[in-house]
Structure formats: structure tokens, C-alpha cells
Design an enzyme around this catalytic site. Structure first.
Site, mmCIF file in Angstrom:
data_model
loop_
_atom_site.group_PDB
_atom_site.id
_atom_site.type_symbol
_atom_site.label_atom_id
_atom_site.label_comp_id
_atom_site.label_asym_id
_atom_site.label_seq_id
_atom_site.Cartn_x
_atom_site.Cartn_y
_atom_site.Cartn_z
ATOM 1 N N TYR A 292 -37.658 16.890 -21.876
ATOM 2 C CA TYR A 292 -38.225 18.202 -22.724
ATOM 3 C C TYR A 292 -39.712 18.110 -22.267
ATOM 4 C CZ TYR A 292 -34.042 18.142 -25.592
ATOM 5 O OH TYR A 292 -32.791 18.452 -26.075
ATOM 6 N N GLU A 367 -34.626 18.500 -51.678
ATOM 7 C CA GLU A 367 -34.120 19.797 -51.522
ATOM 8 C C GLU A 367 -35.230 20.781 -52.221
ATOM 9 O OE1 GLU A 367 -30.047 19.456 -52.872
ATOM 10 O OE2 GLU A 367 -29.376 19.241 -50.859
#
Ligand code: NI
Length: 388
Positions: A292, A367
Site C-alpha cells: 500500500y 463500545e
């Protein structure tokens, strides 16, 4: 854009994230993940097409004129045996969402469902990329080849980040992540008896010299103000104690923040390998495996996104990141097509001094950060197309 993201969508995001977390899938195998996303997009009335095997491009056209932005999430997991201790741990042996891509997909899906209810207030067009195989072999290029970036004026992504406090948004202007290229070197000499080295060409000391010589790329050939890493991750040669190794292989990776520096690296590795091997009567063959490119955050877009984040309800803190990192991301391919910005979202639990890093078997994310990502994606969709 009024109010917050509805609570039913935010609780769905946690439910989707856990469902994806339980069933991690590696690159281009994300069938179950893609099916979940497609079902929820269809239920919300968002047009979506399947591309690049398991990739999804969803499109939401607003009722007002404006630019086109793209928001990207990756979907794939890693070949790691999970040891996070979460109640919703991976049910697939040897596979784990250890890079948070479960969270990325769930947040972007939540934003798409929320925005579908707000289409009447939307300007321009929002494209949602659910991308496979970020961890390899790379899903960004296949999505681009399928036309994902056609007409896109700006592109953004969110990556969860374990060293920022949960819910904190981190924005970096300019270089954000490194390019990543790998190399294999094979040194060939001549085998023989350990007691008679003069009759052989021993590749072990040549490999040792070459490992040191390759470090001189970073320390003596590149401007010290440019960042580069040359890491040798594997050496493999020889048979037993008293046998001279006729062949030794070296494998490594090169990380750069600057594409100009990156372009010059293969010649340097080849020249140094040839020189060290020739000096000691051996031959060296180099194979470069291009990976990449580096991620460059467009400074104007990064500033705009930071300003939007600072004025979005539900985003508790926004920090400017003063350093890039030497990790890699195939988001870089999108940023070669249009101005782009990789946004980091803190997921460290409160009081966690030394959190498990991405790609570790213990990785877990707080979360409470997920709604922040949904709020920010939604705010970008409302505000960027009007401002660009
Ligand atoms: Ni990742």
C-alpha cells in the site's frame, strides 16, 4: 441536521458489531458480514450494489444539490486466536476482529440507516463503501476499479484507536500512515564442510553483513528528517552445525511516509545486496513486493472535518495528532483519487494505562465510542457536501 442519532439505531450498532465480532471473516470471505449489511441497507431503503466479491457500495442521494462524499469502512478480520475475554468472543477458531473493523462496519451501517431517514434534508450524494480485505490482499483497488470513486469529491474513514481515550476523535493533517512494501532476498553461495570453509562460499556471514548494511539505508542514505523503517523479520538458512549453508533467505518490510523516498528504496536494496554478495563471491536475488502507498490526509479537508467534529453533539473531544504512524492502510488508494482524511476514534477503556494494541489477541474496544463514530459519520454526510 437536527438532534442526535435515534437510540434504536445506536443500540442496533452495538448488536451488529457484536454479531460481526462473533463471526470474523478474512479478506474476500466476508459473505456473512456483507449479507448482514445488505439486509439492513435494504430494510432502510438504501440502494446498494455488490462489487469485488464481498464489497458493497451503497448510495444515498439527497433532495438538495451538493457534492458527493464517500465514507469508508473495512469489514475483514485477522488470522488470530482471540483472547480478549469479551462475552461475544469469536466463535471461529483462529480468526478474530483484532483491528476493530467490526466496529467500523457497524458504525457506518448505523450512519447509513440514520441518514436514510433524513434524505429530505440531505444535500448532494453520500456513498458508503463497505470494503473487504484491508488486511490483505487489499480491497480498496478492486472497489476503485469497480467505479467506487467516480464523481467523489472527498473521502473519509474512521479507524478505532487504542491509545486515545474512548470517544476522542484524533485528526492528523498531512502524512498519516506509512507505505508498506515487502522484500525477499535469496543469497546463494556454495555448500561444504564446516571444517573446510575455504572450499565453500558461506551464506550465513554474508546474510549477517547484509542485515547490517541494509540498516544503512535509513541511517546513511535517507535525509534524517524523512521517516523510514527497514525491518528484517525473518532469516532462514543452513542445515546443521557443521554444514556450510549454500543458501540463506532474508525477508523484510519497508515503511515510508514520503512517496519520493519510497520510490528510491528498491534500487538501494538491490545495489547493497549485489555489492555485499559480490564482495564475498555469492549472488543475491531481490524480489520486491509492492504494497500500500502512504496515507496523506488532505490538510484543508482535515481542518474542515475537525471543525465539523468540534461542533457535533455527541462528539466529546477532538484532538490534533502531531505525529503520523508507521502502520499502513489501503485507504491510501482512495486518497490518490480525491482529497481524503483518515480519522481516528479513541477506544481505550477509562484508566487503561497500557491498552492491548490493534492486531493483538487481547484487543478490545470500549463500545461507548461507537455512537461517537456514528454521530460523526452522519454529521460529515450532512455538512461536507454543502461546504466543499
Ligand atoms: Ni485496521
Amino acid at each position: 441536521m437536527n438532534g442526535a442519532v435515534p437510540a434504536d439505531i445506536l443500540s442496533d450498532v452495538v448488536r451488529w458489531r457484536r454479531a460481526i465480532h462473533r463471526h470474523p471473516e478474512l479478506g474476500f470471505e466476508e459473505e456473512r458480514t456483507a449479507a448482514l449489511i445488505e439486509a439492513e441497507l435494504a430494510r432502510a431503503g438504501v440502494e446498494a450494489v455488490r462489487v469485488a466479491k464481498t464489497g458493497i457500495i451503497a448510495t444515498l442521494r439527497g433532495e438538495w444539490p451538493g457534492k458527493t462524499i464517500a465514507l469508508r469502512a473495512d469489514m475483514d478480520a485477522l488470522p488470530i486466536q482471540e483472547r480478549s475475554g469479551e462475552t461475544f468472543e469469536s466463535e471461529v477458531p483462529g480468526k478474530m476482529h483484532a483491528c476493530g473493523h467490526d466496529g467500523h462496519s457497524a458504525m457506518l451501517l448505523g450512519a447509513a440507516v440514520a441518514l436514510a431517514r433524513e434524505r429530505a434534508a440531505l444535500r448532494g450524494t453520500v456513498k458508503f463503501f463497505f470494503q473487504p480485505a484491508e488486511e490483505g490482499p487489499g480491497g480498496a483497488l478492486p472497489l476503485i476499479e469497480a467505479g467506487a470513486m467516480r464523481g467523489v469529491d472527498a473521502v473519509a474513514m474512521i479507524h478505532v484507536w487504542p491509545t486515545l481515550p474512548a470517544g476522542t476523535i484524533g485528526i492528523r493533517r498531512g502524512p498519516a500512515m506509512a507505505s508498506c512494501d515487502d522484500f525477499d532476498i535469496e543469497i546463494r553461495g556454495r555448500g561444504g564442510h564446516g571444517g573446510y570453509p575455504h572450499t565453500a562460499v558461506d551464506t550465513i556471514p554474508i546474510a549477517a553483513e547484509l542485515v547490517g548494511a541494509l540498516q544503512r539505508i535509513a541511517s546513511r542514505e535517507i535525509d534524517p528528517l524523512d521517516s523510514i523503517v527497514v525491518a528484517i523479520g525473518r532469516i532462514d538458512g543452513g542445515y546443521r552445525r557443521n554444514v556450510i549453508a549454500d543458501t540463506t533467505r532474508i525477508a523484510g518490510t519497508v515503511r515510508c511516509l514520503n512517496e519520493k523516498v519510497r520510490e528510491g528504496v528498491p534500487e538501494r536494496i538491490e545495489r547493497i545486496t549485489r555489492g555485499v554478495c559480490e564482495a564475498h563471491r555469492a549472488t543475491g536475488t531481490v524480489t520486491i513486493l509492492h504494497g500500500y502507498p502512504s496515507v496523506h490526509n488532505d490538510p484543508a479537508l482535515a481542518d474542515r472535518i475537525a471543525a465539523i467534529a468540534r461542533s457535533t453533539d455527541g462528539v466529546p473531544a477532538v484532538v490534533d495528532l502531531d505525529r503520523p504512524t508507521m502502520g499502513a492502510e489501503d485507504f491510501s488508494y482512495y486518497t490518490q483519487e480525491a482529497p481524503g482524511c483518515m480519522i481516528r476514534l479513541g477506544v481505550a477503556q477509562p484508566g487503561e494505562a497500557n491498552p492491548p494494541m490493534l492486531h493483538s489477541a487481547e484487543f478490545r474496544l470500549d463500545e461507548s465510542a461507537l455512537p461517537v463514530g456514528v454521530h460523526l459519520f452522519r454529521a460529515l454526510a450532512h455538512r461536507l457536501p454543502a461546504d466543499l
